[in-house]
Write a protein that holds these residues in place. Structure first.
Motif, PDB file in Angstrom:
ATOM      1  N   ASN A  44       2.258   8.164  -4.751  1.00 24.16           N
ATOM      2  CA  ASN A  44       2.184   8.937  -3.553  1.00 24.16           C
ATOM      3  C   ASN A  44       2.992   7.990  -2.615  1.00 24.16           C
ATOM      4  O   ASN A  44       2.531   7.669  -1.185  1.00 24.16           O
ATOM      5  N   GLY A  45       3.957   7.242  -2.851  1.00 21.19           N
ATOM      6  CA  GLY A  45       4.611   6.258  -2.208  1.00 21.19           C
ATOM      7  C   GLY A  45       6.026   6.749  -1.511  1.00 21.19           C
ATOM      8  O   GLY A  45       6.707   6.005  -0.952  1.00 21.19           O
ATOM      9  N   ALA A  46       6.234   7.867  -1.876  1.00 25.83           N
ATOM     10  CA  ALA A  46       7.556   8.671  -1.385  1.00 25.83           C
ATOM     11  C   ALA A  46       7.351  10.115  -1.167  1.00 25.83           C
ATOM     12  O   ALA A  46       6.933  10.755  -1.919  1.00 25.83           O
ATOM     13  N   ARG A  47       8.365  10.632  -0.123  1.00 29.79           N
ATOM     14  CA  ARG A  47       8.165  12.028   0.018  1.00 29.79           C
ATOM     15  C   ARG A  47       9.593  12.703  -0.969  1.00 29.79           C
ATOM     16  O   ARG A  47      10.150  13.076  -0.531  1.00 29.79           O
TER      17      ARG A  47
ATOM     18  N   HIS B  87       7.644  -4.661   5.391  1.00 28.42           N
ATOM     19  CA  HIS B  87       8.682  -3.685   5.034  1.00 28.42           C
ATOM     20  C   HIS B  87       7.896  -2.168   5.142  1.00 28.42           C
ATOM     21  O   HIS B  87       6.589  -2.094   4.934  1.00 28.42           O
ATOM     22  N   HIS B  88       8.728  -1.062   5.526  1.00 29.43           N
ATOM     23  CA  HIS B  88       8.144   0.180   5.447  1.00 29.43           C
ATOM     24  C   HIS B  88       9.031   0.787   4.758  1.00 29.43           C
ATOM     25  O   HIS B  88      10.336   0.975   5.268  1.00 29.43           O
ATOM     26  N   PHE B  89       8.866   1.483   3.452  1.00 29.35           N
ATOM     27  CA  PHE B  89       9.870   1.838   2.717  1.00 29.35           C
ATOM     28  C   PHE B  89       9.343   3.015   1.674  1.00 29.35           C
ATOM     29  O   PHE B  89       8.215   2.944   1.451  1.00 29.35           O
ATOM     30  N   PRO B  90      10.326   3.744   0.951  1.00 27.43           N
ATOM     31  CA  PRO B  90       9.861   4.671  -0.086  1.00 27.43           C
ATOM     32  C   PRO B  90       9.913   4.127  -1.329  1.00 27.43           C
ATOM     33  O   PRO B  90      10.518   3.021  -1.651  1.00 27.43           O
ATOM     34  N   SER B  91       8.882   4.367  -2.463  1.00 34.21           N
ATOM     35  CA  SER B  91       8.695   3.612  -3.587  1.00 34.21           C
ATOM     36  C   SER B  91       8.216   4.628  -4.547  1.00 34.21           C
ATOM     37  O   SER B  91       7.861   5.668  -4.305  1.00 34.21           O
TER      38      SER B  91
ATOM     39  N   VAL C  99       0.849  -1.177  -0.105  1.00 31.53           N
ATOM     40  CA  VAL C  99       0.187   0.092  -0.373  1.00 31.53           C
ATOM     41  C   VAL C  99       0.885   1.282  -0.005  1.00 31.53           C
ATOM     42  O   VAL C  99       1.908   1.359   0.862  1.00 31.53           O
ATOM     43  N   SER C 100       0.648   2.072  -1.027  1.00 33.04           N
ATOM     44  CA  SER C 100       1.377   3.361  -0.989  1.00 33.04           C
ATOM     45  C   SER C 100       0.271   4.556  -0.708  1.00 33.04           C
ATOM     46  O   SER C 100      -0.620   4.563  -1.546  1.00 33.04           O
ATOM     47  N   SER C 101       0.644   5.202   0.115  1.00 31.74           N
ATOM     48  CA  SER C 101      -0.369   6.251   0.695  1.00 31.74           C
ATOM     49  C   SER C 101       0.563   7.269   1.662  1.00 31.74           C
ATOM     50  O   SER C 101       1.305   6.943   2.146  1.00 31.74           O
ATOM     51  N   ASP C 102       0.224   8.627   1.493  1.00 35.24           N
ATOM     52  CA  ASP C 102       0.710   9.805   2.212  1.00 35.24           C
ATOM     53  C   ASP C 102       2.185   9.880   2.283  1.00 35.24           C
ATOM     54  O   ASP C 102       2.815  10.094   3.275  1.00 35.24           O
ATOM     55  N   GLY C 103       2.673   9.514   0.931  1.00 36.58           N
ATOM     56  CA  GLY C 103       4.329   9.583   1.041  1.00 36.58           C
ATOM     57  C   GLY C 103       5.026   8.670   1.374  1.00 36.58           C
ATOM     58  O   GLY C 103       6.153   8.701   1.819  1.00 36.58           O
ATOM     59  N   THR C 104       4.387   7.420   1.836  1.00 40.01           N
ATOM     60  CA  THR C 104       5.160   6.160   2.260  1.00 40.01           C
ATOM     61  C   THR C 104       4.558   4.816   1.575  1.00 40.01           C
ATOM     62  O   THR C 104       3.398   4.892   1.069  1.00 40.01           O
ATOM     63  N   THR C 105       5.209   3.974   1.532  1.00 37.02           N
ATOM     64  CA  THR C 105       4.738   2.468   1.180  1.00 37.02           C
ATOM     65  C   THR C 105       5.087   1.337   2.466  1.00 37.02           C
ATOM     66  O   THR C 105       6.259   1.285   3.053  1.00 37.02           O
ATOM     67  N   VAL C 106       4.047   0.606   2.520  1.00 40.49           N
ATOM     68  CA  VAL C 106       4.121  -0.297   3.704  1.00 40.49           C
ATOM     69  C   VAL C 106       3.612  -1.813   2.899  1.00 40.49           C
ATOM     70  O   VAL C 106       2.671  -1.667   2.224  1.00 40.49           O
TER      71      VAL C 106
ATOM     72  N   CYS D 241      -2.476   3.837  -3.600  1.00 33.73           N
ATOM     73  CA  CYS D 241      -2.089   2.534  -4.405  1.00 33.73           C
ATOM     74  C   CYS D 241      -2.250   1.208  -3.751  1.00 33.73           C
ATOM     75  O   CYS D 241      -1.543   0.960  -2.575  1.00 33.73           O
ATOM     76  N   ILE D 242      -2.739   0.101  -4.139  1.00 31.26           N
ATOM     77  CA  ILE D 242      -3.035  -1.150  -3.616  1.00 31.26           C
ATOM     78  C   ILE D 242      -2.447  -2.295  -4.575  1.00 31.26           C
ATOM     79  O   ILE D 242      -3.015  -2.442  -5.581  1.00 31.26           O
ATOM     80  N   LEU D 243      -1.216  -3.024  -4.139  1.00 31.45           N
ATOM     81  CA  LEU D 243      -1.006  -4.041  -4.893  1.00 31.45           C
ATOM     82  C   LEU D 243      -0.837  -5.411  -4.217  1.00 31.45           C
ATOM     83  O   LEU D 243      -0.665  -5.622  -3.036  1.00 31.45           O
ATOM     84  N   ASP D 244      -1.270  -6.454  -5.006  1.00 32.63           N
ATOM     85  CA  ASP D 244      -1.176  -7.991  -4.599  1.00 32.63           C
ATOM     86  C   ASP D 244       0.264  -8.472  -4.923  1.00 32.63           C
ATOM     87  O   ASP D 244       0.514  -8.507  -6.290  1.00 32.63           O
TER      88      ASP D 244
END
Length: 333
Positions: free
Chosen positions: A157-160, A149-153, A132-139, A172-175
């Motif tokens: 909206n997956g990184a600041r 993992h908790h990381f930028p992508s 899930v990428s949201s609010d400038g981060t990806t989890v 964004c949501i990916l399986d």
């Protein structure tokens, strides 16, 4: 004189009820879509009537409150989106995310129209997860809902960073399956993209978007300071003879763990569904049989079975696989 052709006097009984449940799932999808379209038309007509100078009263039949019965394929809760769920903490967050993945059933019988209505892909070995990428981060979260993992992508909206385009409201949501050997997230399905939900879209449409949108966003590029892990799309084939042969025996950039089959008309349904199937054997998976802590195959394989009220011995799968049955005298002893 040519020998007389011997034909069965009766049709062979079905191996399981999997085909029947596949047909019911597709009918349920169509009904849900019709209900959503009807609700949208009613909402639009109500708005238009309220804007009229002298709107006529609208009478609707009263419907008694009925208990909500959850189906075998529960849809994602519409009152909580993924951005709100991402802000949940601890047990509540794990519990919510643990119910969101679409899980395949074991392939018990060959589906009807396999070559026309199904896709096949070689499943990568690794950890199944939601990204899930949201609010400038990806989890990324595992099947049990815990954080992997908790990381930028480079996802929306997956990184600041100013280099990543997208509004603050997009997500964004990916399986995915995380492959440890090459530290890559292999994407097997797309659920949401830039805030646009794909839950009610067919697998055919979702796979088309997956192949076109992921590369455009730069998520398949090598890692960088603003893109820690690489994403890669798993090759998807039509389930004809060539596609099956390629997925089963062809080379792949990852270690295989069986085959996944997707019905091209299937929506993304949370929980177990007969519209997604998995097949494993010794030729396409390392984990078709159990191994010990050292990776050695024991002399005997073990399986845990549950004794049902009717005497059947079944596995804990959903739906369960019946191994056999015990007679009443044996059970009493």
């Amino acid at each position: 004189m040519a020998p007389h052709e011997v034909r069965r006097p009766f049709k062979r009984p079905a191996i399981s009820d999997q085909q029947k449940r596949r047909e019911l799932s597709l009918l349920r999808q169509a009904q849900n879509r019709r209900d959503a379209q009807h609700h949208a038309r009613c909402l639009a007509s109500t708005v238009v009537s309220l804007q009229a100078p002298n709107p006529e009263p609208i009478f609707e039949p009263e419907i008694a409150d009925e208990p909500i019965v959850e189906s075998e394929s529960q849809s994602i809760p519409r009152d909580i989106d993924v951005r709100q769920a991402s802000k949940l903490k601890g047990y509540e967050a794990r519990r919510w995310f643990a119910r969101q993945l679409m899980l395949p059933e074991w392939m018990i019988d060959v589906p009807d129209r396999l070559s026309h209505d199904w896709y096949v892909l070689a499943r990568p070995t690794g950890k199944r997860c939601f990204v899930v990428s949201s609010d400038g981060t990806t989890v990324s979260r595992l099947r049990n809902g815990s954080v992997l993992h908790h990381f930028p992508s480079a996802l929306p909206n997956g990184a600041r960073t100013k280099d990543i385009s997208g509004s603050a409201q997009s997500y964004c949501i990916l399986d995915c399956i995380f492959h440890e050997l090459d530290q890559t997230y292999y994407v097997i399905d797309m659920v949401c993209w830039r805030g646009y939900s794909l839950y009610d879209c067919t697998a055919e449409f979702r796979f088309f978007w997956l192949n076109s949108k992921l590369a455009e966003a730069g998520a398949c590029d090598p890692p960088s300071p603003y893109h820690r892990y690489r994403f890669s799309v798993v090759p998807i084939y039509n389930c004809d003879q060539n596609g099956l042969y390629t997925a089963y025996t062809g080379a792949a950039p990852y270690v295989k763990d069986g085959l996944l089959f997707y019905n091209r008309h299937a929506h993304y349904q949370t929980g177990n569904t007969p519209l997604t199937l998995v097949w494993k054997d010794e030729n396409c998976s390392q984990y078709v049989i159990d191994t010990d802590s050292k990776g050695q195959v024991p002399s005997q394989q073990q399986v845990v079975l549950e004794l049902q009220d009717d005497g059947n011995l079944t596995t804990s799968d959903d739906p369960p696989v019946v191994f056999g049955s015990l007679d009443g005298d044996f059970i009493q002893k």
